[in-house]
Design an enzyme around this catalytic site. Sequence first.
Site, PDB file in Angstrom:
ATOM      1  CB  SER A  30      -0.940   0.003   1.209  1.00 53.96           C
ATOM      2  OG  SER A  30      -0.213  -0.144   2.404  1.00 53.96           O
ATOM      3  CG  ASP A  83       9.705  -3.401  -1.430  1.00 53.64           C
ATOM      4  OD1 ASP A  83       8.473  -3.184  -1.309  1.00 53.64           O
ATOM      5  OD2 ASP A  83      10.181  -4.547  -1.522  1.00 53.64           O
ATOM      6  CD  GLU A 105       8.289  -7.256  -1.318  1.00 57.01           C
ATOM      7  OE1 GLU A 105       7.324  -6.499  -1.491  1.00 57.01           O
ATOM      8  OE2 GLU A 105       8.503  -7.829  -0.238  1.00 57.01           O
TER       9      GLU A 105
HETATM   10  C1  5RP Z   1       5.077  -7.064   0.673  1.00 51.96           C
HETATM   11  C2  5RP Z   1       5.882  -6.263   1.610  1.00 51.96           C
HETATM   12  C3  5RP Z   1       5.443  -4.866   1.863  1.00 51.96           C
HETATM   13  O1  5RP Z   1       6.482  -4.023   1.532  1.00 51.96           O
HETATM   14  C4  5RP Z   1       5.105  -4.720   3.319  1.00 51.96           C
HETATM   15  O2  5RP Z   1       4.127  -5.700   3.650  1.00 51.96           O
HETATM   16  C5  5RP Z   1       4.573  -3.323   3.623  1.00 51.96           C
HETATM   17  O3  5RP Z   1       3.331  -3.155   3.036  1.00 51.96           O
HETATM   18  P1  5RP Z   1       2.501  -1.815   3.179  1.00 51.96           P
HETATM   19  O4  5RP Z   1       3.247  -0.756   2.433  1.00 51.96           O
HETATM   20  O5  5RP Z   1       1.176  -2.169   2.545  1.00 51.96           O
HETATM   21  O6  5RP Z   1       2.358  -1.504   4.637  1.00 51.96           O
HETATM   22  O7  5RP Z   1       6.874  -6.682   2.147  1.00 51.96           O
HETATM   23  O8  5RP Z   1       5.553  -8.369   0.585  1.00 51.96           O
END
Ligand code: 5RP
Length: 226
Positions: A30, A83, A105
């Site tokens: 998100s 990321d 990732e």
């Molecule tokens: C996905 C991830 C995301 O970077 C992590 O879950 C953070 O997500 P968000 O930005 O929705 O809080 O590792 O595998």
Amino acid sequence: MSSVNEKKVAALEAVKYIKSGMTIGLGTGSTVFFLIEAIGKMVLKGLKIKTVATSVETEKLAKSLGITVITLAEAKRLNITIDGADEVDDHFQLIKGGGGALLREKIVAHNTDFNIIIADSSKRVSQLGQFKLPLETIPFATQLILKELQEMGFRPVQRKKGNDDYKTDEKNDIIDVDIWGVDIKLTELEHMLKNIPGIVETGLFLTSTDLVIIGKGEQAITEKKI
Ligand code: 5RP
């Protein structure tokens, strides 16, 4: 300020690191949603970049906004990757994988010159482990890995989506493990977990991060690795 706005603040600060001609890794989640949205607008205004997506979800969104997405093999090496994270500690160590994209990732981060993490302030912690550690496992081995982890004293739970097993883009399973208070160094924990056949990857990102941008209220706080 809500965490949603903090995510946007962090993402808008991160796009400042993007320059024409770069090949960029796009994370998942998100927070990265706001990043991709902003990059889409920059591309409309003439920014020339190529990207590699860490998930099918990210790829679809990026392409829908006119952003060029290529394969990792085509890219060979990425200039920067941006990321999100589920937790970031004082040493730039991360727990990732809440969105289930940890395997791609980690591969993308490994093949990147400069890794930037963007997050809202709730993700910045002094010690990792309040968030359950995701492990990506091969379905053939998942049930035995759950048993082995239990015997090691962990409390593993297989991730579900409704009544079904959650599946990653790679059609693997996810096991979420409570590591809070585990009396072992994170590097040793990573080594121990990766030593179990069938665990393809863990959500521990211990050394890849170069820069962290945290949205806190209306401000973006940038922390550089020393
Ligand atoms: C996905 C991830 C995301 O970077 C992590 O879950 C953070 O997500 P968000 O930005 O929705 O809080 O590792 O595998």
